[in-house]
Design an enzyme around this catalytic site. Structure first.
Site, PDB file in Angstrom:
ATOM      1  N   ASP A   1       0.877  -1.162   0.000  1.00  0.00           N
ATOM      2  CA  ASP A   1       0.000   0.000   0.000  1.00  0.00           C
ATOM      3  C   ASP A   1       0.916   1.214   0.000  1.00  0.00           C
ATOM      4  O   ASP A   1       1.804   1.334   0.844  1.00  0.00           O
ATOM      5  CB  ASP A   1      -0.832  -0.021   1.292  1.00  0.00           C
ATOM      6  CG  ASP A   1      -2.213   0.544   1.109  1.00  0.00           C
ATOM      7  OD1 ASP A   1      -2.315   1.643   0.545  1.00  0.00           O
ATOM      8  OD2 ASP A   1      -3.178  -0.112   1.547  1.00  0.00           O
TER       9      ASP A   1
ATOM     10  N   ASP B   1      -3.024   4.685  -2.409  1.00  0.00           N
ATOM     11  CA  ASP B   1      -4.086   5.259  -1.590  1.00  0.00           C
ATOM     12  C   ASP B   1      -4.609   6.568  -2.197  1.00  0.00           C
ATOM     13  O   ASP B   1      -3.827   7.414  -2.634  1.00  0.00           O
ATOM     14  CB  ASP B   1      -3.480   5.526  -0.200  1.00  0.00           C
ATOM     15  CG  ASP B   1      -4.503   5.834   0.856  1.00  0.00           C
ATOM     16  OD1 ASP B   1      -5.373   4.986   1.102  1.00  0.00           O
ATOM     17  OD2 ASP B   1      -4.436   6.939   1.435  1.00  0.00           O
TER      18      ASP B   1
ATOM     19  N   GLU C   1      -6.589   3.463  -5.832  1.00  0.00           N
ATOM     20  CA  GLU C   1      -7.843   3.562  -5.068  1.00  0.00           C
ATOM     21  C   GLU C   1      -8.594   4.795  -5.545  1.00  0.00           C
ATOM     22  O   GLU C   1      -8.115   5.924  -5.375  1.00  0.00           O
ATOM     23  CB  GLU C   1      -7.569   3.678  -3.567  1.00  0.00           C
ATOM     24  CG  GLU C   1      -8.865   3.640  -2.763  1.00  0.00           C
ATOM     25  CD  GLU C   1      -8.824   4.337  -1.412  1.00  0.00           C
ATOM     26  OE1 GLU C   1      -9.707   4.063  -0.590  1.00  0.00           O
ATOM     27  OE2 GLU C   1      -7.923   5.169  -1.183  1.00  0.00           O
TER      28      GLU C   1
HETATM   29  C1  GLC Z   1      -7.884   5.516   2.026  1.00  0.00           C
HETATM   30  C2  GLC Z   1      -7.716   4.360   2.957  1.00  0.00           C
HETATM   31  C3  GLC Z   1      -8.361   4.703   4.267  1.00  0.00           C
HETATM   32  C4  GLC Z   1      -7.662   5.903   4.845  1.00  0.00           C
HETATM   33  C5  GLC Z   1      -7.664   7.058   3.839  1.00  0.00           C
HETATM   34  C6  GLC Z   1      -6.699   8.120   4.242  1.00  0.00           C
HETATM   35  O1  GLC Z   1      -9.209   5.738   1.697  1.00  0.00           O
HETATM   36  O2  GLC Z   1      -8.227   3.196   2.391  1.00  0.00           O
HETATM   37  O3  GLC Z   1      -8.311   3.637   5.177  1.00  0.00           O
HETATM   38  O4  GLC Z   1      -8.282   6.310   6.026  1.00  0.00           O
HETATM   39  O5  GLC Z   1      -7.285   6.634   2.562  1.00  0.00           O
HETATM   40  O6  GLC Z   1      -5.380   7.685   4.035  1.00  0.00           O
END
Ligand code: GLC
Length: 530
Positions: free
Chosen positions: A99, A201, A264
């Site tokens: 990640d 992310d 993401e």
């Molecule tokens: C993404 C992650 C989440 C986190 C956010 C801020 O959405 O999946 O868990 O809180 O980013 O980094």
């Protein structure tokens, strides 16, 4: 399957490292724990493991607040543990995806510490600092994803800094080339150590409007929604310049062989597609969260599959996600019977499936007593149903007091409500959800049509969702009943087939032709004869 790449025909398994396996008795999972559980993942038959962040972090957002991109937090182990885990994953023929959290750092990251010292700091422009508005308030109206203003005033220098998430997660300024170079080096650090790719992310957040204009008011906002939804995120994310930044990241991965870039992205289908990039030089897999967000209705899902397939750019590889650490557990949302149908859907759709740890045993939302709440989002916007802890609880390995996860009380409560909702019990029971997942994964590996074959829509009605998967001579019909009554599907004249797999345990080999009866909660994989 030499005609496709591993991340196209393989299945990805997401591990939330705090909750997979605790190897040192502190109630929190760690890298060595994951290593000890690899035999399970090999048995299950997944191809790649994606591990949520394990970098040094004050854990304000449980690792999504990174204080050092190139190390391991002592809670999770050491770089040596990482190397051992990576070696064993690769020895097993699996791939390892990390990640990567580039949108923001922790406020304890040395870069931010330096940035906040003075307005002249060489790192000042690595973050997004602005003067107060004329009334002394924040520079614009942007709202944090976790509620409240997205701006934090810093007394020392009299300016605000921007944070799309917690105030402990200041956003980096990706318009600054120095930031890009530093982050590329972080990618190379892990690529050189042998990782096979990254899940990036909130990748659609990286670039914000150059003038930081106010976001418009959302006329459709309703009070039960999160505060973020009061505004339309027109200027704070999904800016055109983000694609150049992603293409540069991709170029770093291209310095190595067969690495994967996953983004993401929570955006509607038509905007999501831009993230494949011009000439497919963006993310290999912009995460497709459609199934997470849509009503469990056959007609609706049929439409969205068709819409997604049609919208894909030429050569763009599809993917599907049923759960992650930010969403309610799928088995909770659909109930145990439809969780089986969902498994069959995820593993027979065209595109790379991503499976969230524990969904394969039907883990549900675990109640969290108020005094044990961990999630900062729940702490900021309490009681609105945003708590992510219930979907992040320890993996249930067996029925023992700490479910085989730890020798002590774990960081989040474990679930003892069902005696068979654990790996040990379900391994013994051929009719379990776990065995269904294993069989589906096996079938997907055996039969190319199911992993890399064409998707062909099939017309159906009511609660029935049907489609075909085809590759060379192999042809499969997938039929799912998303409802609670029996339905019929008429096969085209002359079409015959036999059942290969059934959610409800119908005999494999059963011959089918003419009209097929599909009981409530049934899902069938049917191999077509001609
Ligand atoms: C993404 C992650 C989440 C986190 C956010 C801020 O959405 O999946 O868990 O809180 O980013 O980094």
């Amino acid at each position: 399957m030499s005609d496709t790449l591993w991340w196209q025909h393989g299945t990805i398994y997401q591990i939330y490292p705090r909750s997979f396996q605790d190897s040192n008795g502190d109630g929190i999972g760690d890298l060595e724990g994951i290593r000890q559980r690899l035999p399970y993942l090999i048995w299950l038959g997944v191809d790649a493991v994606w591990i949520s962040p394990f970098y040094p972090s004050p854990m304000a957002d449980f690792g999504y607040d990174v204080a050092d991109y190139c190390d391991v937090d002592p809670i999770f182990g050491t770089l040596e543990d990482f190397d051992r885990l990576s070696a064993d994953i690769h020895k097993a023929g699996m791939k390892l995806i990390l990640d990567f959290v580039p949108n923001h750092t922790s406020d304890r990251h040395p870069w931010f510490q330096e940035s906040r010292i003075s307005r002249d700091s060489p790192k000042r422009d690595w973050y997004i600092w602005r003067d107060p508005a004329p009334d002394g308030g924040p520079p614009n109206n942007w709202i944090s994803n976790f509620g409240g203003s997205a701006w934090q005033f810093d007394e020392a220098t009299g300016q605000y800094y921007y944070h799309a998430f917690l105030k402990e997660q200041p956003d980096l300024n990706w318009r600054n080339p120095e930031v890009r170079w530093a982050m590329h080096d972080a990618l190379r650090f892990w690529l050189d150590r042998g990782v096979d790719g990254f899940r990036v992310d909130v990748i659609w957040h990286l670039i914000k409007d150059a003038d930081l204009r106010d976001n418009p008011i959302n006329p459709a906002y309703e009070p039960h929604q999160r505060e973020l939804n009061r505004l339309l995120e027109v200027h704070s994310c999904d800016q055109p310049e983000v694609h150049e930044v992603i293409a540069e990241m991709r170029a770093v991965l291209e310095e190595y062989d067969e690495r994967v870039l996953i983004g993401e992205i929570y955006l509607p289908i038509e905007r999501l597609m831009a993230y494949y990039g011009d000439d497919l030089k963006g993310a290999h897999l912009p995460f497709n969260f459609q199934l997470l967000q849509s009503a469990w209705d056959a007609r609706h899902i049929d439409n969205l599959i068709r819409e997604y397939e049609t919208a894909l750019p030429e050569g763009g590889w599809p993917n599907w996600v049923l759960g992650n650490h930010d969403q309610a557990r799928i088995a909770d949302r659909l109930g145990p019977a439809q969780a089986r149908v969902a498994a069959l859907l995820l593993l027979t759709l065209r595109g790379t499936p991503t499976l969230y740890y524990g969904d394969e045993i039907g883990m549900v939302q675990v109640p969290i007593p108020p005094e044990r709440v961990q999630d900062p989002w729940e702490k900021n916007e309490p009681g609105l149903g945003f708590n992510r802890d219930p979907a992040r609880t320890p993996m249930q390995w067996d029925e023992s007091a700490h479910v085989g996860f730890s020798t002590v009380e774990p960081w989040l409560p474990v679930d003892h409500r069902e005696s068979n909702r654990n790996v040990a019990a379900q391994k013994q029971d051929r009719s379990s959800l776990l065995c269904l997942y294993k069989r589906l994964l096996e079938l997907r590996r055996e039969r190319k049509a199911l992993s890399i074959g064409r998707y062909v829509p099939v017309t159906a009605e009511g609660d029935i969702l049907a489609f075909r998967r085809e590759h060379d001579e192999e042809r499969f019909l997938i039929v799912l009943n998303l409802g609670s009554t029996t339905h019929r599907l008429m096969l085209d004249e002359g079409v015959r087939g036999h059942v290969v797999l059934s959610c409800l345990g119908r005999e494999a080999g059963d011959e089918l032709s003419g009209t097929i009866e599909i009981p409530a909660n049934e899902g069938l994989v049917v191999e077509l004869a001609d």
